[in-house]
Design a protein around this motif. Sequence first.
Motif, PDB file in Angstrom:
ATOM      1  N   GLY A  22      -6.972   9.941  -1.454  1.00  0.00           N
ATOM      2  CA  GLY A  22      -8.267  10.567  -1.300  1.00  0.00           C
ATOM      3  C   GLY A  22      -8.810  10.567   0.111  1.00  0.00           C
ATOM      4  N   THR A  23      -8.213   9.810   1.034  1.00  0.00           N
ATOM      5  CA  THR A  23      -8.740   9.756   2.390  1.00  0.00           C
ATOM      6  C   THR A  23      -8.254  10.915   3.254  1.00  0.00           C
ATOM      7  OG1 THR A  23      -6.935   8.355   3.148  1.00  0.00           O
ATOM      8  CG2 THR A  23      -8.907   7.243   2.319  1.00  0.00           C
ATOM      9  N   TRP A  24      -7.329  11.694   2.782  1.00  0.00           N
ATOM     10  CA  TRP A  24      -6.781  12.802   3.561  1.00  0.00           C
ATOM     11  C   TRP A  24      -7.640  14.052   3.408  1.00  0.00           C
ATOM     12  CZ3 TRP A  24      -2.969  12.501   7.038  1.00  0.00           C
ATOM     13  CH2 TRP A  24      -2.141  11.378   7.005  1.00  0.00           C
ATOM     14  N   VAL A  25      -7.759  14.817   4.486  1.00  0.00           N
ATOM     15  CA  VAL A  25      -8.406  16.127   4.490  1.00  0.00           C
ATOM     16  C   VAL A  25      -7.316  17.142   4.778  1.00  0.00           C
ATOM     17  CG1 VAL A  25     -10.100  17.580   5.637  1.00  0.00           C
ATOM     18  CG2 VAL A  25     -10.575  15.152   5.318  1.00  0.00           C
ATOM     19  N   HIS A  26      -7.261  18.218   3.986  1.00  0.00           N
ATOM     20  CA  HIS A  26      -6.201  19.215   4.117  1.00  0.00           C
ATOM     21  C   HIS A  26      -6.770  20.577   4.502  1.00  0.00           C
ATOM     22  CE1 HIS A  26      -3.502  16.416   2.113  1.00  0.00           C
ATOM     23  NE2 HIS A  26      -4.428  16.257   1.194  1.00  0.00           N
ATOM     24  N   ASP A  27      -5.909  21.413   5.045  1.00  0.00           N
ATOM     25  CA  ASP A  27      -6.245  22.800   5.346  1.00  0.00           C
ATOM     26  C   ASP A  27      -6.441  23.537   4.019  1.00  0.00           C
ATOM     27  OD1 ASP A  27      -6.404  25.432   6.180  1.00  0.00           O
ATOM     28  OD2 ASP A  27      -4.355  25.526   6.947  1.00  0.00           O
TER      29      ASP A  27
END
Length: 187
Positions: A22-27
Amino acid sequence: MSRRIEGPASGRFPDVPAYDDGTWVHDRAWAGEARSAVGCAALMLGLSLVFDAGSGRLTALRFLLWAALAFVLFAVLLPARVSAREGEFVCQGLFGHRSVYTDRLVAVCRSDGVAQRLVLRDEFGGRVEFDPRVLVDNPALWRLLDEGARASAAGGSLVCGTTELRRLSERLDRETARTVFRISGLE
């Protein structure tokens, strides 16, 4: 807060979690662009096979040739998937991924040409290259990159690229203002 690696480790980044963390931000636009790449490659393959079959020249070897060309088209059109978390930026392509620590950046460059690319390099030799429009379309990715670059500049590791980051910030501000005006009907 996620655990951080302070230097190069065996296997480059052994504690990079799976992308479902959940800590990742994606394009956000990547899935649509990937579908477009698949669609273009499939359309090219289908039309090539139909024309070859219609002319009576379709053989197994020609089918393999058309399939290989469709795969090359797909590989060219598929953009890298850009993801980030605090202190780290990852670009995952068809044949692997590359990472940089944003709080340890040494250079931020823009390569001009037919397709503009933003190139980030960190002090451990990591290098990522991606389309700067990804940052325009994903403010959360820009925020993570900007925070990491500010930490790099404050720590003294960012020796090349502050001007480029300022230009990029100005471009993002212009794009955001245009979007706000367009949505509000003031354009």
